[in-house]
Design an enzyme around this catalytic site. Structure first.
Site, PDB file in Angstrom:
ATOM      1  N   GLU A  89       2.139  -0.869  -6.221  1.00  0.00           N
ATOM      2  CA  GLU A  89       1.719   0.006  -5.126  1.00  0.00           C
ATOM      3  C   GLU A  89       0.215   0.249  -5.245  1.00  0.00           C
ATOM      4  O   GLU A  89      -0.264   0.770  -6.259  1.00  0.00           O
ATOM      5  CB  GLU A  89       2.451   1.351  -5.189  1.00  0.00           C
ATOM      6  CG  GLU A  89       3.917   1.292  -4.751  1.00  0.00           C
ATOM      7  CD  GLU A  89       4.084   1.324  -3.226  1.00  0.00           C
ATOM      8  OE1 GLU A  89       3.078   1.406  -2.494  1.00  0.00           O
ATOM      9  OE2 GLU A  89       5.247   1.263  -2.792  1.00  0.00           O
ATOM     10  N   TYR A 134       0.874  -1.179   0.000  1.00  0.00           N
ATOM     11  CA  TYR A 134       0.000   0.000   0.000  1.00  0.00           C
ATOM     12  C   TYR A 134       0.902   1.218   0.000  1.00  0.00           C
ATOM     13  O   TYR A 134       2.062   1.155   0.442  1.00  0.00           O
ATOM     14  CB  TYR A 134      -1.015   0.002   1.137  1.00  0.00           C
ATOM     15  CG  TYR A 134      -0.550   0.120   2.567  1.00  0.00           C
ATOM     16  CD1 TYR A 134       0.414   1.044   2.978  1.00  0.00           C
ATOM     17  CD2 TYR A 134      -1.137  -0.670   3.556  1.00  0.00           C
ATOM     18  CE1 TYR A 134       0.795   1.153   4.298  1.00  0.00           C
ATOM     19  CE2 TYR A 134      -0.746  -0.572   4.886  1.00  0.00           C
ATOM     20  CZ  TYR A 134       0.223   0.347   5.241  1.00  0.00           C
ATOM     21  OH  TYR A 134       0.600   0.456   6.551  1.00  0.00           O
ATOM     22  N   ASP A 171       2.810  -3.293   5.151  1.00  0.00           N
ATOM     23  CA  ASP A 171       1.911  -3.243   3.999  1.00  0.00           C
ATOM     24  C   ASP A 171       1.953  -4.528   3.174  1.00  0.00           C
ATOM     25  O   ASP A 171       2.958  -5.219   3.196  1.00  0.00           O
ATOM     26  CB  ASP A 171       2.245  -2.017   3.117  1.00  0.00           C
ATOM     27  CG  ASP A 171       3.662  -2.025   2.550  1.00  0.00           C
ATOM     28  OD1 ASP A 171       4.625  -2.191   3.313  1.00  0.00           O
ATOM     29  OD2 ASP A 171       3.801  -1.881   1.324  1.00  0.00           O
TER      30      ASP A 171
HETATM   31 ZN   LIG Z   1       5.747  -1.340   0.698  1.00  0.00          ZN
END
Ligand SMILES: [Zn+2]
Length: 234
Positions: free
Chosen positions: A94, A30, A146
């Site tokens: 991402e 993220y 993440d």
């Molecule tokens: Zn990362």
């Protein structure tokens, strides 16, 4: 599905260099920032020295920052299945989401659908096994959180990407050994602090309603089940 809206927008980043090995991993992140624009600025800032191959916005719009044939700089110090050169061997995606610093917002359906389409397209170009589809937290436990416990790994697996245990296994007799067999490390997990970070990373992903750094029977069973899938998917 052909959808003009989904065609990636070219948004080149200068932050990449040459690969020195073939792609066989996918790392999901993220962005952890306030919005997509801020993330795109940072991922294209030469001073930041970070990037990813793709950014997927909440509405599903995808941006292409670095060619898949080049090495983007998204994983940092990391480890998976004996390898430390994770940037060299992976594609980095991402996913725009504020993450833990912004109250762990949910990932909208349109965004997850776009991520699934993107992964399917990438896997059409590179041989990436299910067990090598991981989160940043899997390859950098203790350092990264993440894509976070709200990321729907189960939906991803239902669409054919990544591991998900549908049947619970028996209690693992050697949970740390099983975590290492899945790919976590560096192995052996003989440092208590690092082992706790790995357990937390695993639970964020495979028991997202109750992440913890302490083993319990339910978690040991999940570890055993995923290790079995990983072995079968060799
Ligand atoms: Zn990362």
């Amino acid at each position: 599905m052909i959808d003009a809206h989904r065609a990636p927008i070219l948004h080149p980043s200068p932050n990449f260099d040459a690969r020195d090995c073939a792609v066989d991993m996918l790392v999901l992140h993220y962005t952890g920032m306030e919005n997509a624009d801020a993330a795109l600025v940072r991922l294209c800032d030469p001073a930041a020295k970070v990037s990813a191959h793709y950014v997927v916005r909440e509405d599903g719009q995808t941006f292409s920052l670095v060619p898949e044939t080049a090495r983007a700089w998204h994983a940092g110090v990391s480890f998976w299945r004996g390898a430390r050169n994770i940037n060299a061997r992976s594609i980095g995606i991402e996913i725009v989401n504020g993450g833990h610093d912004f109250g762990l917002p949910a990932f909208p359906e349109a965004q997850i659908a776009a991520v699934i389409d993107l992964i399917a397209a990438i896997r059409g170009r590179w041989a990436i096994p299910d067990r090598n589809i991981v989160g940043h937290s899997d390859v950098a436990p203790g350092r990264k959180l993440d894509p976070g416990e709200r990321f729907p790994w189960q939906s991803l697996a239902a669409a054919g990407h990544g591991l998900w245990p549908d049947v619970m296994a028996e209690d693992s007799a050697d949970p740390l050994g099983d975590l290492a067999r899945i790919g976590y490390g560096p192995a052996p997990l003989d440092d208590a602090g690092h082992a706790a970070a790995v357990i937390f990373a695993f639970s964020q992903r495979f028991r997202s309603h109750a992440p913890t750094s302490t083993l319990d029977a339910d978690l040991r069973a999940r570890i055993c089940a995923v290790a079995g899938l990983a072995e079968a998917a060799r």
